[in-house]
Design a protein around this motif. Sequence first.
Motif, mmCIF file in Angstrom:
data_model
loop_
_atom_site.group_PDB
_atom_site.id
_atom_site.type_symbol
_atom_site.label_atom_id
_atom_site.label_comp_id
_atom_site.label_asym_id
_atom_site.label_seq_id
_atom_site.Cartn_x
_atom_site.Cartn_y
_atom_site.Cartn_z
ATOM 1 N N GLY A 155 0.775 -1.241 0.000
ATOM 2 C CA GLY A 155 0.000 0.000 0.000
ATOM 3 C C GLY A 155 0.804 1.287 0.000
ATOM 4 O O GLY A 155 2.037 1.283 -0.131
ATOM 5 N N CYS A 156 0.093 2.398 0.106
ATOM 6 C CA CYS A 156 0.733 3.714 0.098
ATOM 7 C C CYS A 156 -0.193 4.724 0.787
ATOM 8 O O CYS A 156 -1.412 4.672 0.615
ATOM 9 C CB CYS A 156 0.988 4.152 -1.347
ATOM 10 N N ASP A 157 0.410 5.623 1.558
ATOM 11 C CA ASP A 157 -0.366 6.671 2.244
ATOM 12 C C ASP A 157 -0.066 8.062 1.704
ATOM 13 O O ASP A 157 -0.401 9.050 2.352
ATOM 14 C CB ASP A 157 -0.034 6.674 3.759
ATOM 15 N N LYS A 158 0.573 8.162 0.570
ATOM 16 C CA LYS A 158 1.004 9.486 0.106
ATOM 17 C C LYS A 158 -0.106 10.278 -0.594
ATOM 18 O O LYS A 158 -0.099 11.485 -0.576
ATOM 19 C CB LYS A 158 2.206 9.355 -0.845
ATOM 20 N N PHE A 159 -0.977 9.632 -1.269
ATOM 21 C CA PHE A 159 -2.094 10.300 -1.974
ATOM 22 C C PHE A 159 -1.647 11.412 -2.912
ATOM 23 O O PHE A 159 -2.178 12.525 -2.864
ATOM 24 C CB PHE A 159 -3.127 10.860 -0.971
ATOM 25 N N CYS A 160 -0.653 11.158 -3.749
ATOM 26 C CA CYS A 160 -0.329 12.108 -4.826
ATOM 27 C C CYS A 160 -1.622 12.270 -5.628
ATOM 28 O O CYS A 160 -2.338 11.278 -5.852
ATOM 29 C CB CYS A 160 0.788 11.563 -5.702
ATOM 30 N N THR A 161 -1.931 13.480 -6.067
ATOM 31 C CA THR A 161 -3.291 13.725 -6.560
ATOM 32 C C THR A 161 -3.627 12.972 -7.847
ATOM 33 O O THR A 161 -4.786 12.764 -8.159
ATOM 34 C CB THR A 161 -3.534 15.235 -6.780
ATOM 35 N N TYR A 162 -2.594 12.574 -8.618
ATOM 36 C CA TYR A 162 -2.849 11.893 -9.899
ATOM 37 C C TYR A 162 -2.960 10.380 -9.742
ATOM 38 O O TYR A 162 -3.244 9.676 -10.700
ATOM 39 C CB TYR A 162 -1.704 12.191 -10.891
ATOM 40 N N CYS A 163 -2.691 9.850 -8.541
ATOM 41 C CA CYS A 163 -2.381 8.422 -8.430
ATOM 42 C C CYS A 163 -3.515 7.616 -7.808
ATOM 43 O O CYS A 163 -4.089 7.983 -6.784
ATOM 44 C CB CYS A 163 -1.110 8.265 -7.603
ATOM 45 N N ILE A 164 -3.779 6.476 -8.396
ATOM 46 C CA ILE A 164 -4.866 5.603 -7.959
ATOM 47 C C ILE A 164 -4.371 4.554 -6.936
ATOM 48 O O ILE A 164 -5.158 3.897 -6.268
ATOM 49 C CB ILE A 164 -5.497 4.918 -9.219
ATOM 50 N N VAL A 165 -3.040 4.441 -6.808
ATOM 51 C CA VAL A 165 -2.484 3.341 -6.001
ATOM 52 C C VAL A 165 -2.990 3.316 -4.548
ATOM 53 O O VAL A 165 -3.408 2.252 -4.065
ATOM 54 C CB VAL A 165 -0.936 3.348 -6.070
ATOM 55 N N PRO A 166 -2.997 4.445 -3.809
ATOM 56 C CA PRO A 166 -3.472 4.350 -2.417
ATOM 57 C C PRO A 166 -4.904 3.823 -2.324
ATOM 58 O O PRO A 166 -5.255 3.132 -1.363
ATOM 59 C CB PRO A 166 -3.385 5.802 -1.917
ATOM 60 N N ALA A 167 -5.741 4.125 -3.340
ATOM 61 C CA ALA A 167 -7.128 3.649 -3.309
ATOM 62 C C ALA A 167 -7.207 2.146 -3.575
ATOM 63 O O ALA A 167 -8.014 1.450 -2.971
ATOM 64 C CB ALA A 167 -7.962 4.402 -4.342
ATOM 65 N N GLY A 199 8.464 -1.832 -2.721
ATOM 66 C CA GLY A 199 7.443 -1.085 -1.983
ATOM 67 C C GLY A 199 7.043 0.089 -2.849
ATOM 68 O O GLY A 199 7.866 0.579 -3.631
ATOM 69 N N GLN A 200 5.813 0.575 -2.713
ATOM 70 C CA GLN A 200 5.400 1.741 -3.512
ATOM 71 C C GLN A 200 6.274 2.932 -3.144
ATOM 72 O O GLN A 200 6.652 3.725 -3.996
ATOM 73 C CB GLN A 200 3.933 2.099 -3.267
ATOM 74 N N THR A 201 6.565 3.070 -1.847
ATOM 75 C CA THR A 201 7.538 4.074 -1.383
ATOM 76 C C THR A 201 8.466 3.287 -0.460
ATOM 77 O O THR A 201 8.376 3.388 0.754
ATOM 78 C CB THR A 201 6.838 5.217 -0.617
ATOM 79 N N VAL A 202 9.342 2.538 -1.076
ATOM 80 C CA VAL A 202 10.102 1.503 -0.357
ATOM 81 C C VAL A 202 10.945 2.085 0.772
ATOM 82 O O VAL A 202 11.178 1.435 1.792
ATOM 83 C CB VAL A 202 10.958 0.702 -1.371
ATOM 84 N N SER A 237 11.866 4.571 -4.599
ATOM 85 C CA SER A 237 12.108 5.477 -3.483
ATOM 86 C C SER A 237 11.321 6.769 -3.669
ATOM 87 O O SER A 237 11.167 7.252 -4.788
ATOM 88 C CB SER A 237 13.592 5.814 -3.397
ATOM 89 N N HIS A 238 10.858 7.324 -2.555
ATOM 90 C CA HIS A 238 10.206 8.633 -2.604
ATOM 91 C C HIS A 238 11.242 9.684 -2.192
ATOM 92 O O HIS A 238 11.955 9.490 -1.191
ATOM 93 C CB HIS A 238 9.008 8.653 -1.649
ATOM 94 N N PRO A 239 11.343 10.811 -2.928
ATOM 95 C CA PRO A 239 12.375 11.802 -2.617
ATOM 96 C C PRO A 239 12.361 12.260 -1.160
ATOM 97 O O PRO A 239 13.409 12.515 -0.575
ATOM 98 C CB PRO A 239 12.037 12.980 -3.550
ATOM 99 N N ARG A 276 0.720 17.271 -5.051
ATOM 100 C CA ARG A 276 0.907 16.933 -3.630
ATOM 101 C C ARG A 276 2.041 15.935 -3.429
ATOM 102 O O ARG A 276 1.895 14.896 -2.771
ATOM 103 C CB ARG A 276 -0.378 16.335 -3.051
ATOM 104 N N ARG A 277 3.191 16.274 -4.014
ATOM 105 C CA ARG A 277 4.340 15.380 -3.870
ATOM 106 C C ARG A 277 5.093 15.612 -2.565
ATOM 107 O O ARG A 277 5.919 14.803 -2.165
ATOM 108 C CB ARG A 277 5.279 15.554 -5.073
ATOM 109 N N GLY A 278 4.894 16.785 -1.947
ATOM 110 C CA GLY A 278 5.504 16.994 -0.639
ATOM 111 C C GLY A 278 6.958 17.443 -0.680
ATOM 112 O O GLY A 278 7.668 17.301 0.320
HETATM 113 S S1 SF4 Z 1 2.795 8.121 -6.964
HETATM 114 FE FE1 SF4 Z 1 3.817 6.701 -5.573
HETATM 115 S S2 SF4 Z 1 3.947 7.840 -3.650
HETATM 116 FE FE2 SF4 Z 1 2.402 8.913 -4.878
HETATM 117 S S3 SF4 Z 1 0.446 7.982 -4.250
HETATM 118 FE FE3 SF4 Z 1 1.185 6.846 -6.043
HETATM 119 S S4 SF4 Z 1 2.277 5.086 -5.204
HETATM 120 FE FE4 SF4 Z 1 2.059 6.582 -3.548
#
Ligand code: SF4
Length: 458
Positions: A155-167, A199-202, A237-239, A276-278
């Motif tokens: 999973g992932c908790d980042k919720f980048c606005t374009y990304c479906i992965v956390p859902a 990992g999505q953000t390993v 990796s997430h920056p 929302r990349r942070g």
């Molecule tokens: S782009 Fe990567 S870090 Fe951002 S929500 Fe998607 S999986 Fe998570």
Amino acid sequence: MNVLDSELALADLLQAGYEPVDDSQHADVILFNTCSVRQHAEDKIYSALGRLKHIKRQRPGTIIGVLGCMAQRERQTILHRAPHVDLVVGPGQLARLPELIRRVEAGEGPIVELSLDRRADAHGTVRASFLQHDPPRMAAVRPIRQQAMVRIMFGCDKFCTYCIVPAVRGPEQSRPAEKIVAEVRRLAEDGCLEVTLLGQTVNSYRDTSGERPVALADLLAELNEIEGLRRLKFVTSHPRHITTDLICAVRDLPKVSPYLHVPAQSGSDRILKRMRRGYTAGRYREMLSEIRVAIPEAAVTSDFIVGFPGETEEDYRQTVELLSESRFKNSFIFKYSPRPKTKAVELYEDDVPDKIKRQRNNELLAIQNAISLEDAQAWVGRQAEILVEGPSKAARKKRGDDETIQLVGRTVCDRIVVFDGRQELTGTILPVTIEKVDAFTLFGRADPSRASRQAESR
Ligand code: SF4
């Protein structure tokens, strides 16, 4: 991640007594493991499902299943659009796949088995509905015994606005370090030389189940001690989570490859904020410079999205600047694809015309390819140590019975190397002298005496 999910599902099915067949025409069960990151990937699955209608008509007992992220995202819609589907299983339910197929065989289909919607329930309840799946590993289902992927997070908790992965892949969960170390140790005992941690953000990995929290740098240090294991890689990796400790671990631990995939996505602060990349482009530059100073030989790769809503020519130019100065080994460049249920779709209009998206994509690719070529040219005349993965695509197509064929392997920095040798070299680690290159591939020659000794010792 999907390749690993498919491998684990296949291993589960083999253990449950199923056997693979070469052709879907002869299969009793046909499963698609799907991706939801881009619309195009989902469209392809609907087309493939459409082509299976006739199989279902001829042999109504055939079980057709859709697994993975698209199953979790599309839910019942799959059954409406493809009523001949028997099974829809989200990525958090794959552990139950053999049981679910048995239930369809027993006449219970169609079955839709999904994890909870992230917005529908309390965090803990939703997390529990994404089941961890770490079955025993089976070398026979991997392309080669000597290479394996090991999931360290879900999973992932980042919720980048374009990304479906956390859902679709649910809340972030780190696997206990103890379990990971035991799994990698077993893989190494079974002949695995190279492990890639996934990992999505390993690099936000954090196991808090023991007395002391374990971060990725600590985990790498433990895995580095495993006898027989030669190489350790980790993606993605997430920056924001590239720490000094992690950079030092990559620099100091001999088995950890000096290779980091750290997606930048954009060079414009305005767009990074919308995504929302942070982090800002300035912070990304500082992080990259810390890597370059500590590990000058490191290969760093990136991802970019062009045509994100609101991206002006000026924003795009800032991306060109970041990519041009960062000297990435390579970058994966994508046109923005709006995904339903993401924040970007709720908040912004997809206002960059496709023609502009395409132009920006092509231009950025051309700049990156020129950098990749220059980077590869520095390898000419040098020796690269590669793990041989097997026959190249060209050799697989040719299928002659020559003793020497074209083989393909990978360096520690994930560069692809092509050379001629005997098939028996597959799975060995071997020095290859690089003679010529293109932007994506190094072409080399193996030392004939060393290669023949390695092949014979197989
Ligand atoms: S782009 Fe990567 S870090 Fe951002 S929500 Fe998607 S999986 Fe998570």
